[in-house]
Design an enzyme around this catalytic site. Structure first.
Site, PDB file in Angstrom:
ATOM      1  N   GLY B  72       0.782  -1.018   0.077  1.00  0.00           N
ATOM      2  CA  GLY B  72      -0.132  -0.076  -0.098  1.00  0.00           C
ATOM      3  C   GLY B  72       0.820   1.082   0.138  1.00  0.00           C
ATOM      4  O   GLY B  72       0.548   2.157  -0.575  1.00  0.00           O
ATOM      5  N   ASN B 152      -8.874   3.298   8.045  1.00  0.00           N
ATOM      6  CA  ASN B 152      -8.432   2.166   8.729  1.00  0.00           C
ATOM      7  C   ASN B 152      -8.728   2.377  10.447  1.00  0.00           C
ATOM      8  O   ASN B 152      -8.786   1.282  10.901  1.00  0.00           O
ATOM      9  CB  ASN B 152      -7.003   2.499   8.265  1.00  0.00           C
ATOM     10  CG  ASN B 152      -6.087   3.502   8.756  1.00  0.00           C
ATOM     11  OD1 ASN B 152      -6.824   4.586   8.411  1.00  0.00           O
ATOM     12  ND2 ASN B 152      -5.218   3.644   9.531  1.00  0.00           N
ATOM     13  N   SER B 200      -3.495  -3.963  -1.185  1.00  0.00           N
ATOM     14  CA  SER B 200      -2.365  -4.446  -0.385  1.00  0.00           C
ATOM     15  C   SER B 200      -2.647  -5.784  -0.137  1.00  0.00           C
ATOM     16  O   SER B 200      -4.012  -6.391   0.172  1.00  0.00           O
ATOM     17  CB  SER B 200      -2.225  -3.576   0.737  1.00  0.00           C
ATOM     18  OG  SER B 200      -1.438  -4.287   1.732  1.00  0.00           O
ATOM     19  N   GLY B 201      -1.770  -6.645   0.034  1.00  0.00           N
ATOM     20  CA  GLY B 201      -2.005  -8.146   0.117  1.00  0.00           C
ATOM     21  C   GLY B 201      -2.228  -8.603   1.479  1.00  0.00           C
ATOM     22  O   GLY B 201      -2.970  -9.281   1.891  1.00  0.00           O
ATOM     23  N   HIS B 202      -1.378  -7.797   2.696  1.00  0.00           N
ATOM     24  CA  HIS B 202      -1.279  -8.386   3.897  1.00  0.00           C
ATOM     25  C   HIS B 202      -2.804  -8.116   4.851  1.00  0.00           C
ATOM     26  O   HIS B 202      -2.925  -8.632   5.714  1.00  0.00           O
ATOM     27  CB  HIS B 202      -0.248  -8.141   4.566  1.00  0.00           C
ATOM     28  CG  HIS B 202      -0.281  -6.708   5.007  1.00  0.00           C
ATOM     29  ND1 HIS B 202      -0.154  -6.309   6.465  1.00  0.00           N
ATOM     30  CD2 HIS B 202       0.279  -5.575   4.378  1.00  0.00           C
ATOM     31  CE1 HIS B 202      -0.051  -4.973   6.438  1.00  0.00           C
ATOM     32  NE2 HIS B 202      -0.031  -4.475   5.248  1.00  0.00           N
ATOM     33  N   THR B 238      12.667  -7.158  -9.841  1.00  0.00           N
ATOM     34  CA  THR B 238      12.367  -8.207 -10.035  1.00  0.00           C
ATOM     35  C   THR B 238      10.864  -8.701  -9.400  1.00  0.00           C
ATOM     36  O   THR B 238      10.874  -8.422  -8.309  1.00  0.00           O
ATOM     37  CB  THR B 238      13.150  -9.308  -9.828  1.00  0.00           C
ATOM     38  OG1 THR B 238      14.681  -9.277 -10.597  1.00  0.00           O
ATOM     39  CG2 THR B 238      12.905 -10.852  -9.801  1.00  0.00           C
ATOM     40  N   CYS B 325       0.221   1.991  12.926  1.00  0.00           N
ATOM     41  CA  CYS B 325       1.479   2.875  12.665  1.00  0.00           C
ATOM     42  C   CYS B 325       1.576   4.088  13.554  1.00  0.00           C
ATOM     43  O   CYS B 325       2.333   4.502  13.888  1.00  0.00           O
ATOM     44  CB  CYS B 325       1.402   3.391  11.257  1.00  0.00           C
ATOM     45  SG  CYS B 325       1.193   2.130  10.054  1.00  0.00           S
TER      46      CYS B 325
END
Lengths: 399, 385
Positions: B72, B152, B200-202, B238, B325
């Site tokens: 993110g 959030n 975002s993935g997590h 990569t 955070c």
């Protein structure tokens, strides 16, 4: 010419060392070097006021890094080991000078010390002859005041030693040579610096941190652990961290005592708990990171009340230091960045808005009688965690 | 610690076993670099392309509009930094809200220090932001609008589709970015009027270190990273193949179960609210009608939120005070402050955030733990003047 032999040369400060004291100092220092820099004792030797060590070149960066953290070392360097031959000295010095020249050095001086009076040339003659040789053949200028490089020549009984660029050691006395103390660590900037000063004067240090879950969190404790990890590098053997359970005392204190005396009262309980540990673990004294007049608990009146809570010696090595002096040492030893992480060591709930700067002794005695102290101190010790951090070993391990 | 109850899913989520199973081969046998020409490379490339198609399909956009990033924060940085031109003589203006995540807020603060005008819209007391507030702030020189989809800290849902429509009506050259990190896979989104959407993935049971960004094909975004030209040159480096495969699988699972999950989390949240209602002095900071049911923000003055979090943690329950955070920076919640909450509510706020894996037992046990903990903490907190 064959590759000359390199040897590690370590200097210490001899001032104030006599008789048994001196022997203990040197033995301790050798054992610390062996332990912290991982050099077998058989490869370390004391001769004529220096410690010499055999080491392999590939371990040099690691060994040098560790030597900067061993108290008692004044300076150290890698020296070339030469036979008693001026020709070989000249050849080695010229070779070293050419390397330095390539690295950008323009000016130099030669500094010779001769303890072997049988050698063909005296110190001054060596300085002059070798100086001419380097000046002409390595094309460098002599500058005796601020040379880019100094070539040190030591003509000793066994060999001639040639070296440049000695590194500063931390000085001081080998940790443990003056006994041991228990430091009250808080997670702030001051107490780790206090620990460092105590170790510098030859005291082995262990730490006690007063944890009060849930008012202080696991992160605050983790921060203290990280400080102890850093400090333990200087403590050679290992550093213990005692974590008594302080919640019970704080909770009862808030209920029973007027807010203005909380600060001093908490400190008195901390000292009393630390004192119990001192008896149990045979430390020679307690220590804190107090400096005079920074906060309410550090007025002379309050410090006196805190000290009267035990019969024990309390060392305060930072008395007399300014905050910016403390910060600059904290940065140097690597504790500053950890200390400034925002996890508080004391919950806002136990920090009075308006603490008294002059708490009276009879007032404290009266208020403290309201608490069930013996039971609370006992609880603090029974629920205590004890952890051990050993120098470099634990630096990268995860718990 | 025996019991583990995890109600901090807005911070991060545990991996889904199906996600682990999907990505595992790409940690071992299928280790190829997608840029390689040999079959190992092709194998990796095919895996990446398949995930790109899958995510594009779920968002109803074309695969060429999906870019993979490290998460993110990178996606937000990429689109915000990359859509404001440097060295322009002309004045540039950005519209955003006062409740954005730090990875949007800090970037925009930085842009502001480079002499770009910024308007930050304040929410109402329920955390809502209206379309009119945004359009009212638009100017001729506005180049970028950035608004989060779901907050959030409170779970508040912002009307991003309507905002997008209104912004484009005003001036179709404006880039409209939506930080969808807390919404992706949990709440539907129509990207028709949205130019860029961060995910975002997590946050959806995929690994940390993988995320993505939708960028409308009509938009140009200047890269942050230059190098091998991966991701159509928008994001060199990569590719994180196992991460991408994990993200794909997680996306598939979230979209498939979304409606059912929302319904279930809604009843779980109602249950918790109902039970909390019995505790004195409880204050809801989340507006139940205007929020995603995976978040509940409440306050228990005068107990500091952090102390509740510590106390719950000791009992094996993970919750959060403010956003994770923020907790690290010891800043008071800028979101609750922007909503105009009283100081005592801000300082004592805690957040429960649920996921697909949260069950009724978790809610009940969390409540019981809290009920047991609070009286003691309240007593101590009250004694302090």
């Amino acid at each position: 010419m064959q590759e000359s032999e390199k040897i590690l040369m370590i200097g210490y400060d001899e001032i104030g060392l006599k008789g048994n004291n001196r022997r203990d100092f040197i033995n301790r220092l050798i054992s610390h070097i062996s332990h912290a820099a991982h050099i077998p004792q058989k490869d370390l030797e004391h001769r004529q006021g220096r410690i010499y060590g055999n080491f392999s070149q590939e371990r040099k960066p690691e060994i040098f890094n560790r030597l900067t953290k061993i108290f008692g070392i004044k300076w150290f360097s890698e020296a070339e080991l030469l036979p008693h031959s001026y020709e070989q000295l000249q050849e080695a010095a010229l070779k070293a000078a050419k390397v330095k020249k390539k690295q950008g050095a323009e000016t130099f001086k030669i500094e010779t010390r001769r303890s072997n009076k049988d050698f063909e040339l005296n110190s001054r003659q060596i300085n002059v002859q070798l100086g001419d040789e380097v000046r002409i053949n390595a094309e460098m200028q002599v500058d005796v005041h601020t040379p880019d490089v100094t070539f040190f020549v030591e003509v000793r009984r066994d060999h001639i030693y040639l070296y440049t660029d000695p590194h500063d050691g931390p000085g001081g006395l080998p940790v443990g040579s003056n006994g041991s103390v228990l430091l009250l660590i808080s997670g702030g900037i001051d107490s780790p610096v206090a620990a460092w000063h105590l170790m510098k004067r030859g005291l082995a240090v262990d730490c006690v941190y007063f944890h009060s879950p849930p008012y202080t969190g696991e992160k605050a404790l983790e921060k203290v652990r990280n400080l102890v990890r850093v400090l333990s590098q200087w403590n050679i053997e290992s550093m213990q961290l005692f974590v008594p359970y302080f919640t019970g005392i704080q909770e009862q204190m808030v209920e029973e005592m007027p807010e203005s005396i909380w600060t001093v009262a908490q400190r008195r309980y901390m000292h009393r708990i630390a004192d119990r540990l001192l008896e149990r673990e045979s430390y020679h004294g307690l220590a804190t990171g107090d400096s005079v007049g920074q906060v309410a608990s550090q007025t002379l009146e309050n410090l006196q009340q805190i000290d009267q809570s035990t019969d024990t010696l309390v060392l305060r090595p930072l008395t007399g230091f300014d905050k910016d002096e403390i910060i600059s040492i904290a940065k140097e030893i690597g504790s500053f960045e950890i200390s400034i992480q925002p996890y508080e060591d004391c919950c806002v709930l136990f920090a009075p808005g308006n603490p008294s700067t002059r708490v009276k002794g009879d007032r404290l005695a009266y208020e403290e009688r309201k608490l069930d102290d013996d039971a609370l101190i006992e609880e603090a010790l029974t629920r205590m965690q004890v952890e051990n951090y050993s120098g470099y070993k634990d630096q990268y391990e995860m718990s | 610690m025996e019991r583990q109850i995890y109600l901090d899913n807005n911070a991060t989520t545990p991996l889904d076993p199906a996600v682990v199973k999907a990505l595992q081969p790409y940690l071992y046998d299928r280790y190829g670099n997608a840029s390689s020409v040999h079959h190992k490379g092709v194998e990796a490339e095919q895996a990446i392309d398949a995930q790109r198609r899958l995510i594009a399909h779920n968002l109803n956009v074309s695969p060429g509009e999906i870019y993979f990033t490290s998460g993110g924060t990178e996606s937000n940085n990429l689109v915000l930094q990359g859509s404001v031109r440097r060295g322009m003589k002309k004045k540039q203006h950005i519209v955003t809200t006062a409740i954005e995540h730090s990875s949007v807020r800090e970037v925009i603060d930085k842009l502001e220090s480079r002499k770009i005008d910024v308007t930050r819209i304040l929410p109402d007391e329920k955390g809502r932001i209206s379309v009119g507030q945004i359009t009212g702030a638009l100017r001729e020189e506005t180049v970028l609008v950035s608004v989060m989809h779901v907050n959030n800290e409170t779970g508040a849902i912002l009307p991003v589709e309507d905002i997008g429509k209104a912004v484009h009506n005003y001036n179709s050259d404006i880039t409209f970015h939506v930080d969808g990190v807390q919404a992706f896979g949990k709440y539907p989104v129509d990207l028709t009027y949205i130019d860029a959407y961060t995910f975002s993935g997590h946050k959806i049971h995929a690994p940390k270190g993988i995320g993505g960004l939708y960028i409308d094909e009509k938009c140009y975004v200047e890269p942050l990273l230059y190098g091998g030209g991966q991701e159509s040159g928008v994001r060199s480096g990569t590719e994180n193949v196992p991460g991408i495969v994990g993200l794909g699988k997680a996306t598939e699972l979230m979209f498939a179960e979304r409606e059912k999950m929302l319904e279930r989390l809604s009843s779980l949240r109602n249950l918790l609210v109902e039970r909390l209602d019995g505790i004195a002095d409880v204050h809801l900071n989340t507006s139940l009608e205007h929020s995603l049911p995976s978040t509940l923000n409440v306050s228990f003055p005068p107990v500091p939120g952090e102390v509740i979090v510590n106390g719950m943690s000791e009992k094996g329950v993970c919750i959060s005070s403010g956003s994770a955070c923020n907790a690290r920076r010891k800043a008071k919640s800028h979101v609750l402050a922007a909503m105009g909450l009283e100081e005592k509510y801000i300082e004592s706020s805690i957040r429960f955030s649920f996921s697909r894996q949260t069950g009724k037992t978790d809610i009940n046990e969390t409540f019981e733990t809290l009920k047991e903990l609070l009286p003691r903490l309240k007593k101590i907190a009250r004694l302090q003047s």
